[in-house]
Enzyme design. Structure first.
Site, mmCIF file in Angstrom:
data_model
loop_
_atom_site.group_PDB
_atom_site.id
_atom_site.type_symbol
_atom_site.label_atom_id
_atom_site.label_comp_id
_atom_site.label_asym_id
_atom_site.label_seq_id
_atom_site.Cartn_x
_atom_site.Cartn_y
_atom_site.Cartn_z
ATOM 1 C CE LYS A 281 -4.063 -1.672 2.511
ATOM 2 N NZ LYS A 281 -5.025 -1.397 1.434
ATOM 3 N NE ARG A 355 -11.232 -9.022 -2.761
ATOM 4 C CZ ARG A 355 -11.447 -8.065 -3.668
ATOM 5 N NH1 ARG A 355 -11.688 -8.381 -4.932
ATOM 6 N NH2 ARG A 355 -11.411 -6.800 -3.332
HETATM 7 N N1 BES Z 1 -8.458 -3.371 4.030
HETATM 8 C C1 BES Z 1 -8.504 -2.915 2.699
HETATM 9 C C2 BES Z 1 -9.709 -2.070 2.393
HETATM 10 C C3 BES Z 1 -9.694 -0.668 2.932
HETATM 11 C C4 BES Z 1 -8.889 0.298 2.372
HETATM 12 C C5 BES Z 1 -10.524 -0.324 3.956
HETATM 13 C C6 BES Z 1 -8.917 1.586 2.869
HETATM 14 C C7 BES Z 1 -10.570 0.969 4.441
HETATM 15 C C8 BES Z 1 -9.758 1.921 3.902
HETATM 16 C C9 BES Z 1 -8.543 -4.101 1.741
HETATM 17 O O1 BES Z 1 -7.838 -5.222 2.140
HETATM 18 C C10 BES Z 1 -7.936 -3.651 0.458
HETATM 19 O O2 BES Z 1 -6.780 -3.355 0.462
HETATM 20 N N2 BES Z 1 -8.736 -3.595 -0.601
HETATM 21 C C11 BES Z 1 -8.270 -3.154 -1.849
HETATM 22 C C12 BES Z 1 -8.835 -4.065 -2.913
HETATM 23 C C13 BES Z 1 -8.215 -3.843 -4.274
HETATM 24 C C14 BES Z 1 -6.791 -4.272 -4.266
HETATM 25 C C15 BES Z 1 -9.007 -4.645 -5.272
HETATM 26 C C16 BES Z 1 -8.747 -1.729 -2.051
HETATM 27 O O3 BES Z 1 -9.860 -1.408 -1.629
HETATM 28 O O4 BES Z 1 -7.989 -0.929 -2.586
HETATM 29 MN MN MN Z 2 -5.810 -5.131 1.558
#
Ligand code: BES
Ligand code: MN
Ligand code: ZN
Length: 499
Positions: A281, A355
């Protein structure tokens, strides 16, 4: 913990160290104000006429030793315009009363504010809301600061006063339910606020064990890494591979209902820290990914509420707890994992890890032949884009269940909104090398994530709550919110026939 009750009798003779009454911005006094005005021989009216009493919504003024009134402190709360006094406005004013009373270090608040029309807030939900708002008002963040702490709020008891006799039973029931729910919210907020180096998968397992130790109707089982491997949860293990923290799969069983009655299964995402893995991230706000276990926290907290209220239902909590880290052993984009259901997943983005752990936990729920399965997860940033921070996203394969959850959110002031979930979205998950990919592109990201879970819940009555936008707030007041515990508790209270 605060004690909640109702108090009867004339307001002027009520025993409490702080009595809160309301005033609208018109000339008519509210019933409560008229009572105290008479007892104090017109003092309130005189203060109002000299402009010394508030009337704007949420403004407060503390009066000490009002003549003829037994309560040492009378807190006058502005209620704003009579015509605009909605449930929402009333909630604001109750919070203002609580804060005013906490600031004055009172220990016992008697609330005698005007209330909105019964259509907006009936007796039961009045009690629920008072307990809910009081729990929130006395909550203090569980930080790790080493300096001297400001003293905790002295408030020990909150009474709803000025009720007609016919309202007391329903209000008391609301207070009892609301008190248990706000204790649950505190548990969730505390867990979420803990840093990732304290709140690890093993820590969540220890929490589950201590919860089970305090409630006889709760049983717990914790699977370690070797046992998870025996359960063939290859997708869950693909996420935890990169971390030195071992994963845990936690099973909590609450038996309050008939023996053999199909349970409701709650499934929680417990990523105790989400770096994104190899699909690392951005650094901005990455610290907030300590909240990525709030789905798991919601399951623990909801089971605590259910057990505290001894609800006559069977509820199972399943928690997939892992840390998502990059490392030399970590899963790489393009790696393929085999889920507990036997289906293969091409992991194109290691940051779509929620997921992956959920699909294996959802598969485990089948052994209970559940009445309903609800998973709770901080699953997608896309859900925050879609709904902002006000509504939790609801998706699923059973519209009646989704509607039930949305209604539970409305009734408990913990709102949720249903997004469509049809086969169209699942097509975005096509993979050339495995049964499916774990991502479906940017468009409709909250829904394609749900569509992925939908591939593992066929034949179940299933709904998914995406709490990415509602589980915590960022900025100066950064912290967990305790959502969606009120929604889940409401859902189960209704299923249990308690409301
Ligand atoms: N935990 C995150 C989702 C999230 C991000 C929640 C920011 C709250 C604030 C999740 O695991 C994630 O990283 N999701 C990705 C999915 C993408 C890679 C398809 C996202 O939302 O960017
Ligand atoms: Mn994630
Ligand atoms: Zn995540």
């Amino acid at each position: 913990m605060i004690r909640f009750d109702t108090q009867h009798g004339r307001l002027a003779t009520l025993a409490a160290d702080c009595l809160a009454i309301g005033l609208f911005d018109d000339n008519a006094l509210t019933d409560a104000a008229r009572e105290l005005d008479a007892a104090s021989k017109g003092q309130l009216r005189r203060l109002r006429e000299s402009g010394d009493l508030p009337s704007r919504p949420g403004e407060t003024q503390l009066l000490l030793q009002l003549p003829g009134v037994r309560a040492r402190r009378v807190l006058v709360v502005g209620l704003g315009k009579r015509s605009e006094f909605s449930r929402r406005a009333w909630r604001k004013c109750v919070t203002a009363a609580l804060n005013g009373c906490i600031r004055g270090r009172s220990t016992h608040l008697a609330l005698a504010l005007e209330r909105p029309e019964a259509g907006q807030l009936d007796d039961y939900y009045l009690g629920r809301a008072v307990a809910d708002l009081a729990g929130a008002a006395v909550y203090r963040v569980n930080d790790q600061k080493s300096g001297r702490r400001p003293p905790a709020p002295a408030l020990r008891r909150v009474s709803v006063a000025g009720l007609p006799a016919g309202a007391r039973v329903a209000v008391s029931k609301g207070l009892a339910h609301g008190g248990a729910i706000s204790d649950g919210q505190k548990l969730l907020r505390d867990l979420g606020n803990l840093p990732g180096n304290i709140c690890t998968p093993r820590y969540l397992a220890a929490q589950a064990k201590s919860l089970a130790a305090t409630h006889r109707a709760l049983r717990v089982r914790v699977f370690d890494e070797a046992q998870i491997r025996r359960l063939k949860m290859g997708c869950l293990l693909a996420v935890s591979r990169g971390s030195a923290e071992p994963p845990r799969f936690i099973v909590l069983e609450y038996r309050g209902g008939r023996r053999g009655a199909a349970p409701v299964v709650l499934v929680g995402k417990g990523v105790t820290f989400d770096t994104g893995g190899i699909s690392l991230k951005d650094p901005a706000a990455m610290d907030e990914m300590k909240y990525d276990m709030c789905g798991a926290g919601s399951v623990l907290a909801t089971l605590q509420v259910v057990a505290a209220l001894k609800l006559p239902v069977n509820v199972v909590g399943l928690i997939a707890a892992v840390e998502n880290m990059p490392g030399s052993r970590a899963t790489k984009p393009g790696d393929i994992a085999t889920s507990a259901s036997g289906r293969t997943v091409e992991i194109l983005n290691t940051d779509a890890e929620g997921r992956l752990i959920l699909c294996d936990a959802l598969d485990y729920s089948r052994r209970y032949e559940p009445a309903a399965v609800v998973d709770i997860a901080t699953l997608t940033g896309a859900c925050v884009v879609a709904l902002g921070h006000h509504f939790t996203g609801v998706m699923g394969n059973d519209d009646a269940l989704a509607r039930e959850l949305v209604q539970a959110g409305t009734d408990s002031d913990d709102r949720a909104w249903q997004l469509p979930l049809t086969e169209d979205y699942a097509e975005q998950l096509r993979s050339n090398f495995a049964d499916m990919a774990n991502v479906g592109g940017r468009d409709g990201g909250a829904i394609t994530a749900a569509a992925f879970l939908g591939r593992f819940t066929q034949g179940l009555s299933w709904a998914h709550l995406d709490i990415a936008g509602t589980a915590w707030v960022s900025g100066a007041q950064k912290g967990g919110t305790g959502r969606p515990v009120p929604l889940l508790a409401e859902f189960l209270l209704r299923r249990a026939g308690r409301i």
